[in-house]
Design an enzyme around this catalytic site. Structure first.
Site, mmCIF file in Angstrom:
data_model
loop_
_atom_site.group_PDB
_atom_site.id
_atom_site.type_symbol
_atom_site.label_atom_id
_atom_site.label_comp_id
_atom_site.label_asym_id
_atom_site.label_seq_id
_atom_site.Cartn_x
_atom_site.Cartn_y
_atom_site.Cartn_z
ATOM 1 N N GLU A 160 0.827 -1.204 0.000
ATOM 2 C CA GLU A 160 0.000 0.000 0.000
ATOM 3 C C GLU A 160 0.868 1.264 0.000
ATOM 4 O O GLU A 160 0.645 2.206 0.764
ATOM 5 C CB GLU A 160 -0.971 -0.014 1.190
ATOM 6 C CG GLU A 160 -2.027 -1.114 1.071
ATOM 7 C CD GLU A 160 -3.150 -0.996 2.089
ATOM 8 O OE1 GLU A 160 -2.893 -0.463 3.190
ATOM 9 O OE2 GLU A 160 -4.258 -1.421 1.788
ATOM 10 N N GLU A 210 -6.288 -8.157 -1.027
ATOM 11 C CA GLU A 210 -6.756 -8.079 0.365
ATOM 12 C C GLU A 210 -8.260 -7.861 0.319
ATOM 13 O O GLU A 210 -8.737 -6.732 0.245
ATOM 14 C CB GLU A 210 -6.088 -6.938 1.139
ATOM 15 C CG GLU A 210 -4.695 -7.231 1.608
ATOM 16 C CD GLU A 210 -4.187 -6.204 2.614
ATOM 17 O OE1 GLU A 210 -5.028 -5.572 3.302
ATOM 18 O OE2 GLU A 210 -2.967 -6.040 2.719
#
Length: 594
Positions: free
Chosen positions: A160, A241
């Site tokens: 991320e 995710e």
């Protein structure tokens, strides 16, 4: 596993040149006892998954610079071999930053001991230790890639990254390419990926053309995939995710997500032809002091349980989501035959409560520890302490009138005493920084707990302990004695104590209980009646407890128990006078939002 190939095609992942959908579940080996890895991996296969994904926590593998550990609970090689033995594939995400609600996001605290560093950047002071760490990890992973007969089919670069920092495009690409080159130089041949939340800004900032972009999200599937496709125009779409639950923090409630809503989102992903990694399939436990914390204006330390409202609960038992997800997956892929009898049964009846006896006060225990002398109140980081507790003491001579203790910032919780008598508590989550002392004379004691290093955002790497200035009655004390609390050795240190019952005390105390078992078994300790602190079975630290909740239990994996005598040690920082240690036949994770 036979040698094979795995690559990215024009529209699909290709396993041995045939289209392949990755159906993965997150399972962090470092949050599960190693003797229970095989059971959790098998459960994932029975739910219909074909892949296991895991992060790699740098701070656990390298607790000190140059000291690399890959044994016991950190035996990544064994974990990946067990994945292969179950006939499954693996995705490995070494970071170096992992977030994961883990202490410091996986970045070692020692990175920050010597001052400012360009974290998650091409700063040579950061890249040098990162490269050394990744090379050690890749020594384990590279031989276990699919083209060498192993289970590993994908590896992720960073994590991320589009959400972090204020770097220029050139700075971001320089850093990511340095990481990518480290992977390639070490012999990585499987595809490399990146992950970001599907916004135009994050997806454009967090990757490279050479990395396959994936998304992290839990709902709004069609919109998320549409945005992802604009930034990854070819190859398979993947939600790497898929958030089917969430984590909890102290002082809040137990977060759960609707099974119906999660099922609908999973169905939408699979209908769209996307691959998926369910985060988490099994969350496990933040044993010891490994939990992280968030601070977006309010400090929120993560609890010990990482149950995550996942398909497999903290104790490894299937939940409603397990069976519901299995039904969805069965509509899109072969699923093994399975019934409840093929998985762990519900937790057995709890043992009866056992006497909980005082062993020694923490103050008495610390008298045997060496004190460091300072002309100011140092932080943990100044002392080279990565996590735990410090006890500060200074002698006051300002008269008998009440005075105000003022601290720049407490990180994260401080118990204040005067001449050994508790005065009050200062807590970071409540932004408390001042306390009235009953007088200005005597020995001022401050016990400070690090409740977890921030794992997300710009506050990663901040110091712990007392952040100055520290004043009493407006004056700065000229001398401090500081003791590093030996929390990791506390059961052994307590065993060396006199053995006399300390009895009920107002300050922190070490307690002990013994439970006899017929055979090793999973246990749930019920800590509802206690205050706040840590608990151990034998020498193993089970983690934190806190009366503020939401969690009021600690999970004890069966391999930590034995037939016969099992010794529990408890450090209770706010003793309640509880006379028994209780057990439960269910996890006590607290009330849910409604």
């Amino acid at each position: 596993m036979a040698t094979g190939s795995f690559r990215i095609g024009e529209s699909d992942f290709l396993l041995d040149d045939q289209p392949y959908r990755v159906l993965s579940g997150a399972l962090h080996y470092f949050r599960v006892h190693p003797d229970q890895w095989a059971d959790r991996i098998r459960a994932a296969r029975l739910m219909g998954l074909n892949t296991i994904e895991t992060y790699v926590p740098w701070n656990e593998h390298e607790p000190e610079p140059g000291v690399f550990r890959a044994d016991g609970a950190l035996d990544l090689a064994r974990f990946l071999d067990l994945v292969a033995a179950e006939g499954m594939h693996a995705i490995v995400r070494p970071g170096p930053y992992i977030c994961a609600e883990w202490d410091g996001g996986g970045l070692p605290a020692w990175l920050f001991f010597d001052g400012d560093m360009g974290v998650r950047s091409a700063d040579p002071r950061f890249l040098a230790p990162v490269t050394a760490f990744l090379r050690r990890v890749l020594e384990i992973v590279v031989p276990r890639q699919i083209d060498r007969g192993g289970p590993v089919i994908l590896m992720q670069v960073e994590n991320e990254y589009g959400a972090y920092g204020d770097f220029t495009t050139q700075e971001r690409e320089s850093y990511l390419r340095a990481l990518r080159d480290t992977y390639l130089d070490a012999g990585v041949t499987v595809p490399l990926t990146s992950v970001d939340q599907p916004t135009d800004e994050m997806l454009s900032r967090g990757s490279l053309p050479e990395l396959h972009r994936t998304g992290s999200f839990g709902g709004n599937v069609a919109d998320r995939l549409r945005v992802l496709r604009t930034h990854q125009p070819t190859g398979p779409l993947m939600c790497s995710e898929f958030w089917c639950g969430w984590f909890d923090y102290w002082g809040s409630f137990h977060r759960t997500s609707s099974t119906e809503a999660s099922v609908a989102s999973l169905e939408a992903l699979l209908q769209a032809g996307a691959s998926v990694n369910i985060y988490m399939f099994h969350g496990g436990t933040n044993f010891g002091l490994t939990n992280g914390a968030n601070d977006k204006g309010v400090f929120e330390p993560t609890i010990t349980s990482y149950d995550y409202d996942a398909p497999l609960d903290e104790a490894g038992r299937p939940t409603e989501k397990f069976w519901a997800f299995r039904e969805v997956i069965a509509r899109y892929a072969p699923v093994p035959e399975a019934t409840a009898a093929d998985l762990l049964p519900p937790l057995a009846a709890a043992p009866a409560p056992v006497p909980l006896e005082g062993v020694v006060t923490l103050a008495d225990l610390l008298r045997a520890e060496p004190a460091q002398h300072h002309d100011h109140a140092p932080t943990m980081d100044e002392l080279g302490v990565s996590r735990g507790f410090l006890r500060y003491e200074t002698r006051l001579a300002q008269g008998e009138a009440p005075v105000v203790l003022a601290i720049g910032e407490v990180r994260d919780r401080a118990w204040v005493s005067l001449d050994g008598v508790p005065v009050g508590v200062l807590s970071r989550d409540r932004r408390e920084r001042t306390l009235v002392l009953p007088r200005g004379t005597g020995v001022l004691g401050i016990l400070v707990e690090d409740q977890g290093r921030v794992n997300y955002g710009p506050r990663i790497g901040e110091d712990k302990g007392l952040i100055g200035p520290v004043t009493v009655g407006g004056l700065v004390p000229a001398a401090w004695d500081v003791v590093v609390v030996p929390w990791e050795q506390l059961p052994a240190r307590a065993a060396e104590a006199s053995g006399a019952d300390a009895g009920p005390v107002a300050g922190a105390a070490v307690l002990r209980a013994v439970v006899d078992l017929d055979a090793p078994r999973d246990l749930v300790v019920d800590l509802t009646a206690l205050g706040t602190g840590l608990a151990w079975i034998g020498e193993f630290c089970l983690g934190r407890f806190w009366q503020t909740g939401p969690q009021h239990s600690l999970f004890v994996p069966a391999p930590l128990t034995r037939a016969g005598r099992n010794v529990f040690t408890v450090l209770d920082l706010e003793p309640t006078g509880a006379a028994e240690l209780a057990f439960s036949d269910r996890l006590l994770l607290g009330p849910v939002e409604w």
